[in-house]
Design a protein around this motif. Structure first.
Motif, PDB file in Angstrom:
ATOM      1  N   VAL A 189       0.837  -1.196   0.000  1.00 48.00           N
ATOM      2  CA  VAL A 189       0.000   0.000   0.000  1.00 48.00           C
ATOM      3  C   VAL A 189       0.878   1.256   0.000  1.00 48.00           C
ATOM      4  CG1 VAL A 189      -1.661   1.344   1.335  1.00 48.00           C
ATOM      5  CG2 VAL A 189      -1.944  -1.132   1.126  1.00 48.00           C
ATOM      6  N   ALA A 190       1.937   1.224   0.832  1.00 45.77           N
ATOM      7  CA  ALA A 190       2.848   2.369   0.904  1.00 45.77           C
ATOM      8  C   ALA A 190       3.576   2.592  -0.420  1.00 45.77           C
ATOM      9  CB  ALA A 190       3.857   2.158   2.029  1.00 45.77           C
ATOM     10  N   MET A 191       3.857   1.507  -1.138  1.00 42.62           N
ATOM     11  CA  MET A 191       4.559   1.620  -2.416  1.00 42.62           C
ATOM     12  C   MET A 191       3.701   2.298  -3.477  1.00 42.62           C
ATOM     13  SD  MET A 191       6.464  -2.093  -2.601  1.00 42.62           S
ATOM     14  CE  MET A 191       6.824  -1.893  -4.350  1.00 42.62           C
ATOM     15  N   PHE A 192       2.409   1.979  -3.495  1.00 41.63           N
ATOM     16  CA  PHE A 192       1.546   2.495  -4.552  1.00 41.63           C
ATOM     17  C   PHE A 192       0.768   3.749  -4.145  1.00 41.63           C
ATOM     18  CE2 PHE A 192       2.112  -1.955  -5.819  1.00 41.63           C
ATOM     19  CZ  PHE A 192       2.481  -1.785  -7.142  1.00 41.63           C
ATOM     20  N   ALA A 193       0.723   4.044  -2.846  1.00 41.46           N
ATOM     21  CA  ALA A 193      -0.009   5.222  -2.381  1.00 41.46           C
ATOM     22  C   ALA A 193       0.524   6.533  -2.959  1.00 41.46           C
ATOM     23  CB  ALA A 193      -0.002   5.273  -0.850  1.00 41.46           C
ATOM     24  N   PRO A 194       1.862   6.708  -3.083  1.00 38.59           N
ATOM     25  CA  PRO A 194       2.344   7.976  -3.661  1.00 38.59           C
ATOM     26  C   PRO A 194       1.762   8.283  -5.038  1.00 38.59           C
ATOM     27  CG  PRO A 194       4.155   6.828  -2.604  1.00 38.59           C
ATOM     28  CD  PRO A 194       2.980   5.889  -2.586  1.00 38.59           C
TER      29      PRO A 194
END
Length: 259
Positions: free
Chosen positions: A84-89
Motif C-alpha cells: 500500500v505504501a509503495m503504490f499510495a504515492p
C-alpha cells in the motif's frame, strides 16, 4: 521557449525607466519563487528521509517489509501494508495533478507533507538493504548532480521543450521495461533500465526547471498569492520526484548491500 530578455520591454526614453523597473521586479519575484520551490522540495526530502530512517530502525519496519537473505546480500519483501505504501504515492500525485486548482492552499500543502511521509515509508527498506555510508554518499552525489542540471535548466537559453517530450517517452519506456523485468528477472535489462533511467531523470530535471521558470514569467501577474503558493508546491513536487527517482537509480550503481 528561450529565456533571455524577451520579457523586458524597450522603447522610447520615456518608457525605459518603467520597463527596467518592471523587469527588475519580475527577476526578483522569479528568484524568490524558485527559492520557495527549492525550499519545499528540500523540506519534503527531509521528511522522507526522517520517516524512512525511523521506520527502518524501529519495530515499525515489521509492518512494512520482511528482511530476507539472498546471494547478493540482504533484501526485503513488502507486507500488505508495504505494498500500500509503495503504490499510495501514485494516488497522491494524481490527486495533486488533477485537483490542485480546486483545492485550498492549506490542503495542497498538507497533502504534500503526507505524500512525502508516505514516500518515506515506501523507501524505508533502503536503510536496511544498503550500508549507511553508501546511502549517504549516493545522496550527496545525486544532490550535486541535481543541482548542476537544475542550474543548467534555469540559465540555458536553449529551448528544452523537445527534450522534455523525448524524456517523457523514455520514462514511459523504462516503466514498461521495468514491469516486464519484474517477471523475467533479467540482470542486463535491469542494468539498461538503470542507465537509461538516470539519463531520463537528468533530462527531466533540466526541462522541469526551465518549465517552472517559464510558467512563472507567464503567470506572474495573472494569479493571486494563493495561486502562486499552490503552484510552488506542485512545482516542488515535480522536482522532488525527479530527485527521488534519480537517487534510487544511482543506488543501483553506488549502493553497497549489507551481507
Amino acid at each position: 521557449m528561450a529565456f533571455g530578455n524577451d520579457y523586458r520591454t524597450t522603447g522610447a526614453p520615456g518608457w525605459g525607466r518603467a520597463a527596467t523597473t518592471d523587469a527588475a521586479a519580475l527577476d526578483a519575484g522569479l528568484r524568490a519563487y524558485m527559492l520557495r520551490v527549492y525550499n519545499w522540495m528540500a523540506s519534503g526530502l527531509l521528511v522522507t528521509a526522517i520517516v524512512s530512517y525511523v521506520i527502518a530502525n524501529t519495530s515499525l519496519s515489521e509492518l512494512f517489509f520482511n528482511v530476507v537473505r539472498t546471494p547478493r546480500g540482504l533484501a526485503t519483501q513488502p507486507t500488505m501494508l508495504g505494498l500500500v505504501a509503495m503504490f499510495a504515492p501514485l494516488a497522491f500525485v494524481l490527486v495533486l495533478s488533477f485537483g490542485v486548482n480546486r483545492m485550498s492552499k492549506t490542503s495542497v500543502q498538507a497533502l504534500f507533507w503526507v505524500f512525502c511521509a508516505t514516500m518515506g515509508a515506501s523507501m524505508a527498506n533502503i536503510f536496511v538493504v544498503y550500508v549507511g555510508a553508501s546511502v549517504a554518499s549516493t545522496f550527496a552525489v545525486t544532490a550535486g548532480m541535481f543541482a548542476a542540471v537544475s542550474l543548467y535548466g534555469y540559465t540555458t537559453k536553449t529551448d528544452l521543450t523537445k527534450m522534455g517530450s523525448f524524456m517523457m517517452m523514455g520514462l514511459i519506456g523504462i516503466i514498461i521495461a521495468g514491469v516486464v523485468n519484474m517477471f523475467i528477472g533479467s540482470g542486463p535489462l535491469a542494468l539498461a533500465i538503470s542507465i537509461i533511467g538516470v539519463i531520463v531523470f537528468v533530462g527531466l530535471t533540466a526541462y522541469d526547471t526551465q518549465r517552472i521558470k517559464a510558467d512563472y514569467i507567464e503567470y506572474a501577474y495573472a494569479e493571486g498569492t494563493d495561486g502562486a503558493a499552490k503552484r510552488s508546491v506542485f512545482d516542488a513536487l515535480g522536482l522532488y520526484l525527479n530527485f527521488i527517482n534519480l537517487f534510487q537509480l544511482m543506488l543501483q550503481f553506488m549502493g553497497v548491500r549489507r551481507d
